[in-house]
Design an enzyme around this catalytic site. Structure first.
Site, PDB file in Angstrom:
ATOM      1  N   CYS A  78       0.814  -1.216   0.000  1.00 33.92           N
ATOM      2  CA  CYS A  78       0.000   0.000   0.000  1.00 33.92           C
ATOM      3  C   CYS A  78       0.855   1.277   0.000  1.00 33.92           C
ATOM      4  CB  CYS A  78      -0.995  -0.052   1.157  1.00 33.92           C
ATOM      5  SG  CYS A  78      -2.451   0.948   0.852  1.00 33.92           S
ATOM      6  N   HIS A 171      -3.383  -5.326   1.554  1.00 32.23           N
ATOM      7  CA  HIS A 171      -2.722  -5.568   2.849  1.00 32.23           C
ATOM      8  C   HIS A 171      -2.681  -7.053   3.187  1.00 32.23           C
ATOM      9  CE1 HIS A 171      -2.286  -1.425   4.372  1.00 32.23           C
ATOM     10  NE2 HIS A 171      -3.318  -1.181   3.587  1.00 32.23           N
ATOM     11  N   GLU A 173      -0.903  -8.528   5.166  1.00 29.85           N
ATOM     12  CA  GLU A 173      -0.626  -8.722   6.606  1.00 29.85           C
ATOM     13  C   GLU A 173      -1.904  -8.701   7.438  1.00 29.85           C
ATOM     14  OE1 GLU A 173      -0.282  -6.084   4.888  1.00 29.85           O
ATOM     15  OE2 GLU A 173      -0.705  -4.279   6.054  1.00 29.85           O
TER      16      GLU A 173
HETATM   17  N1  GLN Z   1      -3.521   6.372   1.024  1.00 26.73           N
HETATM   18  C1  GLN Z   1      -2.225   6.023   1.537  1.00 26.73           C
HETATM   19  C2  GLN Z   1      -1.114   6.708   0.771  1.00 26.73           C
HETATM   20  O1  GLN Z   1      -1.281   7.031  -0.370  1.00 26.73           O
HETATM   21  C3  GLN Z   1      -1.990   4.532   1.521  1.00 26.73           C
HETATM   22  C4  GLN Z   1      -2.991   3.839   2.408  1.00 26.73           C
HETATM   23  C5  GLN Z   1      -2.475   2.605   3.045  1.00 26.73           C
HETATM   24  O2  GLN Z   1      -1.267   2.356   3.111  1.00 26.73           O
HETATM   25  N2  GLN Z   1      -3.361   1.837   3.619  1.00 26.73           N
HETATM   26  O3  GLN Z   1      -0.079   6.905   1.323  1.00 26.73           O
END
Ligand code: GLN
Length: 188
Positions: A78, A171, A173
């Protein structure tokens, strides 16, 4: 040496627990000294702008870039993918080491966070599907020639591999499916 999880901000503890479930020694990384003492690195989810700011203040950006460019195995999830991407929209500084373009927060707001069925490549093993938890996730809008796609949300790439970099916009995890971390662990 253990695997490190960048622990400036975000859900680093969930990664440490997942790696330990696989029997891997995992430790938090907050300084360049701690980074030098790990064999592999996880860049967790969280808020990429905050992580960039904290890493900059800690003098960690160049050590991170060097460590990853040298081929130490990395699992990014992410916000971690946003940190690694070559192009980020809306425009934001990044390490630029993963040849993809990402659009931040592309699947909607926090409230639109969702568990979505994914299609996965044979490299992940059976079954050919996986649940992906998406939390204000970036969307990968371009992949370079050296980037292999290992999972899809509809037609979107959501798990990609480029050399020693494994990057998931969801995610892994946060579910009990340990295959992404196992693939990362196989490179240790
Ligand atoms: N929206 C976040 C970003 O762009 C990422 C969100 C996340 O890691 N769950 O940094």
């Amino acid at each position: 040496m253990p695997a490190g999880v960048l622990a400036l901000q975000g859900d680093f503890e969930a990664h440490i627990l997942t790696l330990r479930r696989l029997g891997i020694d995992a430790v938090p990384v907050r300084t360049a000294g701690e980074l030098a003492a790990v064999d592999a690195l996880v860049l967790p989810g969280g808020e990429s702008t905050t992580m960039l700011k904290l890493a900059g203040e800690e003098g960690l950006l160049e050590p991170l870039r060097g460590t990853i460019a040298d081929g130490r195995p990395v699992l990014a999830t992410c916000a971690g993918v946003v940190l690694l991407a070559r192009e980020v929209e809306p425009r934001q500084r990044s390490l630029g080491l993963l040849d993809v373009a990402v659009l931040r927060n592309a699947y909607g707001r926090q409230i639109a966070s969702a568990v979505v069925p994914l299609r996965v490549a044979p490299a992940l093993g059976e079954p050919p599907a996986m649940e992906g938890v998406f939390i204000r996730a970036p969307r990968i809008t371009r992949t370079g020639a050296g980037v292999e796609v290992l999972a899809w949300r509809d037609e979107d790439p959501v798990l990609v591999r480029q050399g020693t970099i494994l990057a998931a916009t969801f995610h892994p995890e946060l579910t009990d499916d340990l295959r992404v971390h196992r693939l990362f662990a196989a490179s240790l």
